[in-house]
Design an enzyme around this catalytic site. Structure first.
Site, PDB file in Angstrom:
ATOM      1  N   HIS A  19       0.853  -1.191   0.000  1.00  0.00           N
ATOM      2  CA  HIS A  19       0.000   0.000   0.000  1.00  0.00           C
ATOM      3  C   HIS A  19       0.885   1.236   0.000  1.00  0.00           C
ATOM      4  O   HIS A  19       1.999   1.231   0.542  1.00  0.00           O
ATOM      5  CB  HIS A  19      -0.961   0.014   1.190  1.00  0.00           C
ATOM      6  CG  HIS A  19      -0.314   0.114   2.536  1.00  0.00           C
ATOM      7  ND1 HIS A  19      -0.034   1.322   3.147  1.00  0.00           N
ATOM      8  CD2 HIS A  19       0.122  -0.847   3.409  1.00  0.00           C
ATOM      9  CE1 HIS A  19       0.526   1.099   4.333  1.00  0.00           C
ATOM     10  NE2 HIS A  19       0.637  -0.198   4.520  1.00  0.00           N
TER      11      HIS A  19
ATOM     12  N   ASP B 176      -0.555   4.373   0.854  1.00  0.00           N
ATOM     13  CA  ASP B 176      -1.103   5.364   1.782  1.00  0.00           C
ATOM     14  C   ASP B 176      -0.364   5.292   3.117  1.00  0.00           C
ATOM     15  O   ASP B 176       0.204   4.257   3.479  1.00  0.00           O
ATOM     16  CB  ASP B 176      -2.612   5.177   1.985  1.00  0.00           C
ATOM     17  CG  ASP B 176      -2.982   3.813   2.539  1.00  0.00           C
ATOM     18  OD1 ASP B 176      -2.466   2.800   2.036  1.00  0.00           O
ATOM     19  OD2 ASP B 176      -3.796   3.739   3.480  1.00  0.00           O
TER      20      ASP B 176
ATOM     21  N   ASP C 136       6.524   2.167   7.141  1.00  0.00           N
ATOM     22  CA  ASP C 136       5.187   1.635   6.822  1.00  0.00           C
ATOM     23  C   ASP C 136       4.541   2.470   5.723  1.00  0.00           C
ATOM     24  O   ASP C 136       3.884   3.459   6.012  1.00  0.00           O
ATOM     25  CB  ASP C 136       4.323   1.656   8.083  1.00  0.00           C
ATOM     26  CG  ASP C 136       2.973   0.983   7.898  1.00  0.00           C
ATOM     27  OD1 ASP C 136       2.778   0.292   6.879  1.00  0.00           O
ATOM     28  OD2 ASP C 136       2.112   1.157   8.771  1.00  0.00           O
TER      29      ASP C 136
ATOM     30  N   GLU D 124      -5.186   1.043   2.981  1.00  0.00           N
ATOM     31  CA  GLU D 124      -4.823   0.060   4.001  1.00  0.00           C
ATOM     32  C   GLU D 124      -4.864   0.649   5.397  1.00  0.00           C
ATOM     33  O   GLU D 124      -5.214  -0.042   6.358  1.00  0.00           O
ATOM     34  CB  GLU D 124      -3.427  -0.493   3.695  1.00  0.00           C
ATOM     35  CG  GLU D 124      -3.082  -1.779   4.448  1.00  0.00           C
ATOM     36  CD  GLU D 124      -2.505  -1.532   5.838  1.00  0.00           C
ATOM     37  OE1 GLU D 124      -2.415  -2.499   6.611  1.00  0.00           O
ATOM     38  OE2 GLU D 124      -2.132  -0.371   6.143  1.00  0.00           O
ATOM     39  N   GLU D 125      -4.522   1.931   5.529  1.00  0.00           N
ATOM     40  CA  GLU D 125      -4.476   2.558   6.843  1.00  0.00           C
ATOM     41  C   GLU D 125      -5.854   2.992   7.342  1.00  0.00           C
ATOM     42  O   GLU D 125      -5.966   3.543   8.436  1.00  0.00           O
ATOM     43  CB  GLU D 125      -3.544   3.770   6.823  1.00  0.00           C
ATOM     44  CG  GLU D 125      -2.092   3.460   6.508  1.00  0.00           C
ATOM     45  CD  GLU D 125      -1.389   2.654   7.585  1.00  0.00           C
ATOM     46  OE1 GLU D 125      -2.048   2.300   8.588  1.00  0.00           O
ATOM     47  OE2 GLU D 125      -0.192   2.364   7.416  1.00  0.00           O
TER      48      GLU D 125
ATOM     49  N   ASP E 221       4.745  -5.958   4.487  1.00  0.00           N
ATOM     50  CA  ASP E 221       4.142  -4.961   5.362  1.00  0.00           C
ATOM     51  C   ASP E 221       4.144  -5.470   6.801  1.00  0.00           C
ATOM     52  O   ASP E 221       3.215  -5.241   7.561  1.00  0.00           O
ATOM     53  CB  ASP E 221       2.714  -4.674   4.906  1.00  0.00           C
ATOM     54  CG  ASP E 221       2.113  -3.447   5.601  1.00  0.00           C
ATOM     55  OD1 ASP E 221       2.886  -2.645   6.145  1.00  0.00           O
ATOM     56  OD2 ASP E 221       0.877  -3.313   5.600  1.00  0.00           O
TER      57      ASP E 221
ATOM     58  N   HIS F 195       4.144   4.472  12.172  1.00  0.00           N
ATOM     59  CA  HIS F 195       3.130   5.379  12.721  1.00  0.00           C
ATOM     60  C   HIS F 195       3.684   6.347  13.749  1.00  0.00           C
ATOM     61  O   HIS F 195       2.920   7.087  14.369  1.00  0.00           O
ATOM     62  CB  HIS F 195       1.956   4.596  13.329  1.00  0.00           C
ATOM     63  CG  HIS F 195       1.171   3.815  12.340  1.00  0.00           C
ATOM     64  ND1 HIS F 195      -0.098   3.340  12.611  1.00  0.00           N
ATOM     65  CD2 HIS F 195       1.436   3.414  11.070  1.00  0.00           C
ATOM     66  CE1 HIS F 195      -0.559   2.674  11.564  1.00  0.00           C
ATOM     67  NE2 HIS F 195       0.367   2.712  10.622  1.00  0.00           N
TER      68      HIS F 195
END
Length: 467
Positions: free
Chosen positions: A87, A89, A118, A152-153, A176, A440
């Site tokens: 992903h 995003d 990430d 995805e997030e 991931d 994150h």
């Protein structure tokens, strides 16, 4: 020449292309969402950039509903396929950055930027693994598709659309997660508590805000309160910060209005122990004062019942499965507005043996005076497990062991990757076990050396699975 030495030759080009992707702030943007830009204009910019690279390097590529881009290598008519699920995003940058999150930098051998962990860096390592195989003229028997999502997030609304239109790969992995092979992923489910928010008593909680994603440990919390005339709480707050030196904060008081800001440690909600939840710590501080009504119930629930309770023991949900591990809890979003509506989002990760109804029932039983309605806010995901003797698991495990000299047995993760959407899908990389997890978090990074280390592992894995 070894896979690692071959990959190293691509390092400068890989970083140059990665920079272009990281500079695009591909965060869900409701302000620019349309039917043509379902998750915001920057998501389209990011997908377009990947398609530009694919066109440059001679790959086949396509797009699904402006949500997904796929990049393909190998025989187009092959009956079997390998999917690499990624992903593009990212979560919002948040506070606490020492550098600009969307202006990537390399400092002391570390690559900094939102998405470095990430998962933009791992996406680019996987892309360059395909590029290296293509440059070498390798002939594959299975078709390989690098599949790139943009939701995805958030709600995972993209990959199901892809699978419905393009079909499911024979097998696949998602870079991931962490090395070596993550063949099991816990279930995850977010539940919402909604309740009236009317304050009573000598202290009034006007507003309380912390967090903006259920799957992120909040690194900041703010509150505005009204206090009786002559009451000062700055000294209490200073004592509180001294008691917890890993927290920072400030307080402003004008007459009876007090504004508090508390900074904790943001982290991935799948691993709440890695963070310090600013929201529950601020509630823990405030609950000593005589708030009344819904405010006191709200603060008590956050500040006592679920504060630092990452295994949900105080909710009666402590549970551990021998194969998949323990249930965990992240308190991701907290809102309170006087004479308005309050809400809390709880994100659970749990193994086999637990179900959503049990979670909702136990939360309802342990809310204390909080008069909340408990609902699940979106469809969660059940536990996912691929047998350790599957060709996919054994091959990936062997490649990692051969290239690193260290065998790591397959394991279960708290995190969720797109691999769980495949019958034969696992997470594989690109977090190495000797690197701090910064997904994150502020100042997210990955070691530069690991970009091509991952690339080499992915390249050999693709080659062996597609011979």
């Amino acid at each position: 020449m070894t896979w690692v030495r071959q990959a190293k030759q691509y390092e400068a080009a890989l970083i140059n292309d990665l920079n272009q992707i990281v500079r695009i702030p591909s965060v869900l943007d409701p302000k620019t969402q349309t039917t043509q830009t379902p998750f915001g204009i920057d998501m389209i910019r990011a997908l377009s950039k990947m398609e530009e690279l694919a066109n440059r390097d001679g790959f086949r590529y396509g797009r699904v509903d402006n949500m997904m881009t796929w990049i393909e290598f190998g025989p187009a008519d092959a009956p079997e396929s390998l999917g690499i699920l990624t992903h593009i995003d990212v979560v919002p940058a948040g506070d606490g950055w020492l550098r600009q999150p969307f202006n990537p930098e390399v400092l002391d051998g570390l690559y900094f930027g939102r998405g470095a962990a990430d998962m933009k860096a791992d996406l680019m390592s996987a892309y360059y693994a395909l590029k290296m195989l293509a440059d070498q003229g390798r002939i594959l028997k299975r078709k390989v598709r690098l599949i790139i999502g943009t939701d995805e997030e958030n709600g995972w609304r993209d990959m199901p659309r892809y699978l419905a239109q393009e079909g499911e790969p024979t097998m696949g992995f998602s870079p991931d997660g962490a090395f070596a092979v993550v063949n099991g992923e816990k279930a995850f489910q977010t539940v919402q508590l909604r309740f009236p928010s009317i304050s009573e008593g000598p202290y009034i909680l006007e507003r309380f805000i912390s967090g903006n994603r259920a799957n992120v440990v909040p690194g900041e919390a703010k509150a505005r309160i009204n206090v009786p005339q002559g009451m000062l709480i700055a000294a209490d707050f200073a004592d509180f910060l001294e008691q917890y030196p890993f927290l920072e904060g400030n307080v402003q008081q004008v007459n009876e209005t007090v504004r508090l800001t508390l900074f904790g440690v943001q982290a991935h909600g799948a691993y709440p122990a890695d963070g310090k939840n600013a929201g529950t710590y601020l509630a823990h501080f405030l609950q000593q004062y005589p708030f009344g009504g819904d405010a006191q119930a709200f603060l008590n629930f956050l500040g006592t019942t679920i504060h630092q309770d990452i295994y949900a023991k105080n909710l009666g949900l402590a549970y551990r499965d021998q194969e998949m591990g323990a249930l965990t809890l992240n308190i991701g979003v907290m809102r309170y507005s006087h004479r308005g509506q309050g809400s809390i989002l709880l994100n659970f990760r749990y193994p086999q043996g637990v179900n959503l109804q049990a979670i909702i029932t136990q939360v309802q039983r342990h809310m204390g005076e909080l008069a909340a309605e408990v609902t699940n806010v979106q469809a969660g995901m059940p536990p996912h497990l691929v047998a350790t003797d599957d060709e996919l698991v054994s091959t990936l495990s062997e490649v990692y062991a051969a290239q690193t000299g260290q065998y790591l047995p397959p394991r279960t993760s708290n995190g969720g990757s797109y691999a769980r959407l495949l019958k034969r899908g696992v997470a594989f990389g690109g977090q190495f076990p000797d690197v701090k997890v910064t997904s994150h978090q502020a100042n997210e990074f990955t070691p530069v050396a690991n970009l091509t280390r991952s690339m080499a592992i992915f390249a050999e894995s693709i080659w062996r699975l597609c011979q």
